[in-house]
Design an enzyme around this catalytic site. Structure first.
Site, PDB file in Angstrom:
ATOM      1  N   HIS A 168      -5.700  -1.529   4.828  1.00  0.00           N
ATOM      2  CA  HIS A 168      -5.321  -0.107   4.942  1.00  0.00           C
ATOM      3  C   HIS A 168      -6.568   0.638   5.412  1.00  0.00           C
ATOM      4  O   HIS A 168      -7.420   0.997   4.615  1.00  0.00           O
ATOM      5  CB  HIS A 168      -4.846   0.373   3.558  1.00  0.00           C
ATOM      6  CG  HIS A 168      -4.495   1.833   3.491  1.00  0.00           C
ATOM      7  ND1 HIS A 168      -3.745   2.361   2.463  1.00  0.00           N
ATOM      8  CD2 HIS A 168      -4.769   2.872   4.300  1.00  0.00           C
ATOM      9  CE1 HIS A 168      -3.592   3.669   2.647  1.00  0.00           C
ATOM     10  NE2 HIS A 168      -4.211   4.000   3.756  1.00  0.00           N
TER      11      HIS A 168
ATOM     12  N   CYS B  28      -3.398   6.893   8.362  1.00  0.00           N
ATOM     13  CA  CYS B  28      -4.041   5.579   8.290  1.00  0.00           C
ATOM     14  C   CYS B  28      -3.059   4.515   8.795  1.00  0.00           C
ATOM     15  O   CYS B  28      -1.874   4.787   8.964  1.00  0.00           O
ATOM     16  CB  CYS B  28      -4.413   5.233   6.850  1.00  0.00           C
ATOM     17  SG  CYS B  28      -5.509   6.415   6.060  1.00  0.00           S
TER      18      CYS B  28
ATOM     19  N   THR C 265       0.874  -1.171   0.000  1.00  0.00           N
ATOM     20  CA  THR C 265       0.000   0.000   0.000  1.00  0.00           C
ATOM     21  C   THR C 265       0.917   1.227   0.000  1.00  0.00           C
ATOM     22  O   THR C 265       1.952   1.242   0.661  1.00  0.00           O
ATOM     23  CB  THR C 265      -1.028  -0.007   1.149  1.00  0.00           C
ATOM     24  OG1 THR C 265      -2.027   0.981   0.890  1.00  0.00           O
ATOM     25  CG2 THR C 265      -0.419   0.253   2.501  1.00  0.00           C
TER      26      THR C 265
END
Lengths: 206, 161
Positions: free
Chosen positions: B46, B29, B23
């Site tokens: 994620h 996040c 990711t």
């Protein structure tokens, strides 16, 4: 809890935001133009309504380095806003402000970052003063905060802010310049109740 | 030849050796991985927010720590991973802007990281490594052949946890 959500945005609201964006960006362009002592034109801003989780790749690829300037706003409207610049535009603005050649390129030092923060602050504050004038609401910005990092990382901040209320986000793109065009992006993140206040102040209650 | 599986924001997926799951640009996040070192099956979520129960609109389960981690667990086990062998690693949860005070922007990264630990404790899955907090974005890759978790940040030497 406010009534308004971005899930039920209509054309009128997008038009209003475009108009605020237009006036705000106009104010901002004038401010930057007089600060740098150069002539700048601007194009009509584009307003995009998109999924919050897609914000990370909305302005460039996710791992491209961009500059983000963040301010909190308070008083009649609570929330925050961001102004984003791609690196080439940021470099150009810093060069102009620091009296360097327009195509000078090097890593930003502390002084450059401080200059950039100030440019972002003026641009964001001009935008907010347009919003304030149109709505007759008192909007007080905080000091500016800056980050230079991957687009997806910086845009995770507004994505999360919007993500708390729904799945959509609003992005306003402006273009200003003369020989060199600069792309800047505004993201206004009012708290839920403040959306209603803005709309009501504009005579657009839902 | 291994392939690279990309996970977006508010998204999750699973991965098997020799493939890599990644990711890009984690900010506040969290990227949480599960990995079974024997079957070499892993997965990555994620997520953006710590708690789906606080939200009116929580239809996207990969957006929240609680529902996202549960769904990832369900998917890696379905793919053949053994629950008792699963280990977890997390990264992200940065504070991208040095905003003072206790506003949401200033502590969401921290709350996201805390939510991962809380959920893992509840699920009784070991957290064996983490790289969270501070003020920069991270791109992460879980290499399913080795279980190594690569973390890349701008201007920093890549590290493996």
């Amino acid at each position: 809890m406010g009534k308004f959500t971005l899930e039920e945005v209509n054309d009128v609201y997008v038009d209003v935001l475009r108009e605020i964006g237009n006036i705000g960006a106009g104010n901002a362009t004038t401010a930057v133009s007089s600060m740098l002592g150069i002539r700048l034109d601007m194009n009509v801003p584009k307003v995009a309504l998109l999924e919050a989780s897609k914000l990370g790749s909305a302005i460039c690829s996710e791992d491209e380095i961009i500059v983000g300037i963040f301010l909190e706003v308070q008083t009649d409207i609570e929330g925050s806003m961001m102004f984003l610049l791609k690196m080439d535009s940021a470099q150009f603005l810093v060069n102009m402000l620091m009296g360097r050649d327009a195509d000078h390129a090097c890593e930003f030092d502390e002084m450059d970052l401080s200059a950039l923060k100030e440019i972002g602050n003026i641009i964001a504050a001009s935008y907010l003063s347009a919003l304030s004038a149109m709505t007759n609401l008192v909007i007080t910005p905080s000091i500016p905060y800056i980050a230079v990092d991957m687009a997806a990382s910086i845009l995770s901040v507004p994505a999360i802010q919007f993500g708390q209320f729904g799945d959509n986000a609003l992005l306003i793109e402006t273009e200003f310049g003369d020989d060199v065009m600069i792309n800047g992006y505004f993201i206004l993140m009012p708290e839920q109740d403040s959306y209603d206040k803005i709309l009501t102040a504009l005579g657009l209650s839902l | 030849m291994s392939k690279v599986i990309k996970v977006g924001m508010a998204d999750l997926n699973i991965c098997k050796s020799p493939d890599i799951i990644t990711t890009i640009g984690l900010g506040s996040c969290i990227g949480l991985t599960f990995y079974d070192p024997v079957s070499k099956i892993g997965g990555l979520v994620h997520y953006m927010l710590p708690d789906s129960t606080q939200m009116r609109n929580n239809s996207n389960i990969a957006k929240f720590a609680d529902t996202g981690i549960e769904e990832l667990l369900r998917q890696v086990i379905k793919a053949g991973a053994n629950r008792n062998r699963l280990v977890s690693k997390i990264a992200g949860g940065a504070k991208m802007f040095e905003v003072s005070g206790m506003s949401n922007v200033s502590n969401i990264g921290e709350r996201n990281a805390f939510a991962a630990k809380q959920k893992l404790r509840e699920l009784r899955i070991r957290l064996i490594a983490e790289d969270t907090g501070l003020n920069y974005g991270r791109t992460v890759e879980l290499h399913c052949d080795t279980g190594e978790f690569y973390i890349k940040a701008i201007g920093k030497t890549p590290k493996i946890i």
